[in-house]
Enzyme design. Structure first.
Site, PDB file in Angstrom:
ATOM      1  N   ARG A 186     -53.948 -33.965  -9.941  1.00  0.00           N
ATOM      2  CA  ARG A 186     -52.937 -33.863 -10.991  1.00  0.00           C
ATOM      3  C   ARG A 186     -52.008 -32.653 -10.776  1.00  0.00           C
ATOM      4  O   ARG A 186     -50.827 -32.677 -11.171  1.00  0.00           O
ATOM      5  CB  ARG A 186     -53.647 -33.756 -12.344  1.00  0.00           C
ATOM      6  CG  ARG A 186     -52.773 -33.516 -13.545  1.00  0.00           C
ATOM      7  CD  ARG A 186     -51.880 -34.712 -13.857  1.00  0.00           C
ATOM      8  NE  ARG A 186     -51.151 -34.432 -15.097  1.00  0.00           N
ATOM      9  CZ  ARG A 186     -50.100 -33.635 -15.187  1.00  0.00           C
ATOM     10  NH1 ARG A 186     -49.620 -33.046 -14.099  1.00  0.00           N
ATOM     11  NH2 ARG A 186     -49.505 -33.422 -16.355  1.00  0.00           N
ATOM     12  N   TYR A 235     -46.572 -46.032 -31.812  1.00  0.00           N
ATOM     13  CA  TYR A 235     -45.857 -45.062 -30.981  1.00  0.00           C
ATOM     14  C   TYR A 235     -44.371 -45.371 -30.912  1.00  0.00           C
ATOM     15  O   TYR A 235     -43.528 -44.459 -30.928  1.00  0.00           O
ATOM     16  CB  TYR A 235     -46.445 -45.041 -29.573  1.00  0.00           C
ATOM     17  CG  TYR A 235     -47.772 -44.328 -29.475  1.00  0.00           C
ATOM     18  CD1 TYR A 235     -47.846 -42.945 -29.591  1.00  0.00           C
ATOM     19  CD2 TYR A 235     -48.950 -45.034 -29.262  1.00  0.00           C
ATOM     20  CE1 TYR A 235     -49.050 -42.285 -29.509  1.00  0.00           C
ATOM     21  CE2 TYR A 235     -50.168 -44.377 -29.178  1.00  0.00           C
ATOM     22  CZ  TYR A 235     -50.216 -43.005 -29.302  1.00  0.00           C
ATOM     23  OH  TYR A 235     -51.418 -42.352 -29.230  1.00  0.00           O
ATOM     24  N   ARG A 247     -61.602 -42.772 -20.724  1.00  0.00           N
ATOM     25  CA  ARG A 247     -60.934 -41.625 -20.090  1.00  0.00           C
ATOM     26  C   ARG A 247     -61.816 -40.963 -19.038  1.00  0.00           C
ATOM     27  O   ARG A 247     -61.749 -39.741 -18.846  1.00  0.00           O
ATOM     28  CB  ARG A 247     -60.536 -40.559 -21.132  1.00  0.00           C
ATOM     29  CG  ARG A 247     -59.408 -40.979 -22.062  1.00  0.00           C
ATOM     30  CD  ARG A 247     -58.785 -39.743 -22.727  1.00  0.00           C
ATOM     31  NE  ARG A 247     -58.102 -40.122 -23.952  1.00  0.00           N
ATOM     32  CZ  ARG A 247     -58.340 -39.595 -25.151  1.00  0.00           C
ATOM     33  NH1 ARG A 247     -59.250 -38.659 -25.298  1.00  0.00           N
ATOM     34  NH2 ARG A 247     -57.671 -39.997 -26.203  1.00  0.00           N
ATOM     35  N   ARG A 307     -59.175 -34.928 -17.266  1.00  0.00           N
ATOM     36  CA  ARG A 307     -59.036 -33.486 -17.051  1.00  0.00           C
ATOM     37  C   ARG A 307     -60.350 -32.721 -17.008  1.00  0.00           C
ATOM     38  O   ARG A 307     -60.369 -31.570 -16.563  1.00  0.00           O
ATOM     39  CB  ARG A 307     -58.124 -32.897 -18.144  1.00  0.00           C
ATOM     40  CG  ARG A 307     -56.664 -33.300 -17.992  1.00  0.00           C
ATOM     41  CD  ARG A 307     -55.831 -32.779 -19.147  1.00  0.00           C
ATOM     42  NE  ARG A 307     -56.075 -33.525 -20.374  1.00  0.00           N
ATOM     43  CZ  ARG A 307     -55.669 -33.147 -21.575  1.00  0.00           C
ATOM     44  NH1 ARG A 307     -55.007 -32.001 -21.715  1.00  0.00           N
ATOM     45  NH2 ARG A 307     -55.909 -33.889 -22.641  1.00  0.00           N
ATOM     46  N   ASP A 312     -51.620 -45.513 -18.405  1.00  0.00           N
ATOM     47  CA  ASP A 312     -51.448 -45.142 -19.800  1.00  0.00           C
ATOM     48  C   ASP A 312     -51.055 -46.397 -20.570  1.00  0.00           C
ATOM     49  O   ASP A 312     -50.362 -47.273 -20.026  1.00  0.00           O
ATOM     50  CB  ASP A 312     -50.367 -44.070 -19.949  1.00  0.00           C
ATOM     51  CG  ASP A 312     -50.307 -43.533 -21.365  1.00  0.00           C
ATOM     52  OD1 ASP A 312     -51.089 -42.625 -21.692  1.00  0.00           O
ATOM     53  OD2 ASP A 312     -49.494 -44.046 -22.169  1.00  0.00           O
TER      54      ASP A 312
END
Length: 342
Positions: free
Chosen positions: A36, A147, A23, A27, A72
């Protein structure tokens, strides 16, 4: 190009330990947040120019030895016929619960259904030509199934385990279809120019070792064996797998990703000389004072004891509130403390 990451994947000697972060485009970086702020997460994943931009940011800011494309793991699941949203975590509107649901799933045509992923890779290969190698990635079949069956993240994974135990035919059909999709997806990335592939099995560690061998290992093995990987190393990361590394090794990856729950030196002794490893600093160490970060980097390097085939990384993804200067410091420490004498 700086090739020490690829050299380490193949177990070759390097001048200093290569490092990148799971990652690493994320962020915690103000530069990422600036991009973003212009779009949703899915729009960012599906806009090649922007996805490439945020993929390159940490290479320039942190000085890492590899880039990983921004995307993703659920990107290729959506065109199988499952509506995906992020609120903020991933949510599928209609989870898979029956054989009829499995039968409705299609295997995407990657160049038609996820062209933005392949275009992002092509842009990155051009932009990174004189910098560092590019890592492509995908979710392992079991993690994708978690998921798809749960419909979102889960605390107990009761739905996927119920399917495993009480509807094994449905589970097997779903896993076969996901594995075929995954194989097509990762091979398309390799064809587009990805120079290494990481397979994320985030939830593989939720199972007992015997269940992992029965319900997960055959599909991951089939996936890895089906990749066109002559010159493309495969990194296999199963979070929470410290007690079953011998089983995970059987899947056939070139590099074993390790989380922070296992001693890196002990893992290397168990896995043997033929298996490179990646990891495994606890991500929360990056909240510590810089002298503590340096001490922890040294500890991980000492556990490796100078053996070839080590890629430094966190034991999972970097956290969104980590100060960027601490990540920069960690990368600098890895390079300085592992530098071989000329």
């Amino acid at each position: 190009m700086n090739t020490r990451f690829l050299d380490a994947c193949w177990g070759k000697p390097v001048d200093r330990t290569p490092v990148w972060l799971m990652r690493q485009a994320g962020r915690y970086l103000p530069e990422y947040m600036a991009v973003r702020s212009k779009c949703t997460f899915l729009e960012l994943c599906k806009t090649p120019e922007l996805a490439a931009e945020v993929s390159i940011q940490p290479v320039d800011i942190l000085g890492v030895d590899a880039a990983i494309m921004f995307s993703d793991i659920l990107t290729p699941v959506e065109p199988m016929g499952m509506k995906l949203d992020f609120v903020p975590g991933p949510v599928f509107e209609h989870p898979i619960r029956s054989m009829a649901d499995v039968d409705q799933l299609r295997i995407p045509e990657m160049e038609q259904d996820v062209p933005y992923v392949l275009e992002t890779i092509k842009i990155l290969r051009r932009e990174l030509a004189n910098k560092v190698p590019l890592i492509g990635f995908g979710g392992a079949p079991f993690t994708l199934a978690c998921y798809m069956v749960e419909g979102k993240g889960s605390k107990d994974f009761a739905q996927i385990k119920r399917m495993m135990y009480s509807a094994p035919d449905v589970y097997a059909a779903l896993m076969e279809k996901i594995t075929m999709m995954d194989m097509e997806y990762l091979n398309a990335q390799i064809k587009a120019g990805a120079q290494a592939i990481q397979i994320f099995d985030t939830w593989g560690g939720i199972l007992a070792p015997s269940d992992y061998e029965t319900y997960v290992l055959p599909y991951t093995t089939k996936l890895i064996n089906g990749l066109n990987r002559m010159e493309t190393p495969v990194i296999h990361f199963v979070k929470g797998a410290g007690a079953m590394l011998d089983s995970v090794k059987k899947a056939g990856g070139d590099v074993m990703g390790l989380d922070w729950h296992v001693n890196l030196g002990t893992a290397r002794d168990l896995l043997g000389q033929g298996m490179a490893v990646q990891g495994n600093l606890d991500p929360t160490v990056l909240y510590a004072p810089k002298e503590v970060i340096e001490a922890e980097v040294k500890r991980v390097l000492d556990e490796n004891a100078g053996r070839s085939g080590h890629i430094f990384n966190l034991g999972h993804g970097i956290l969104p509130t980590v100060p960027p200067e601490n990540a920069i410091h960690m990368v600098e420490c890895v390079h300085r403390l592992s530098q071989k004498a000329a």
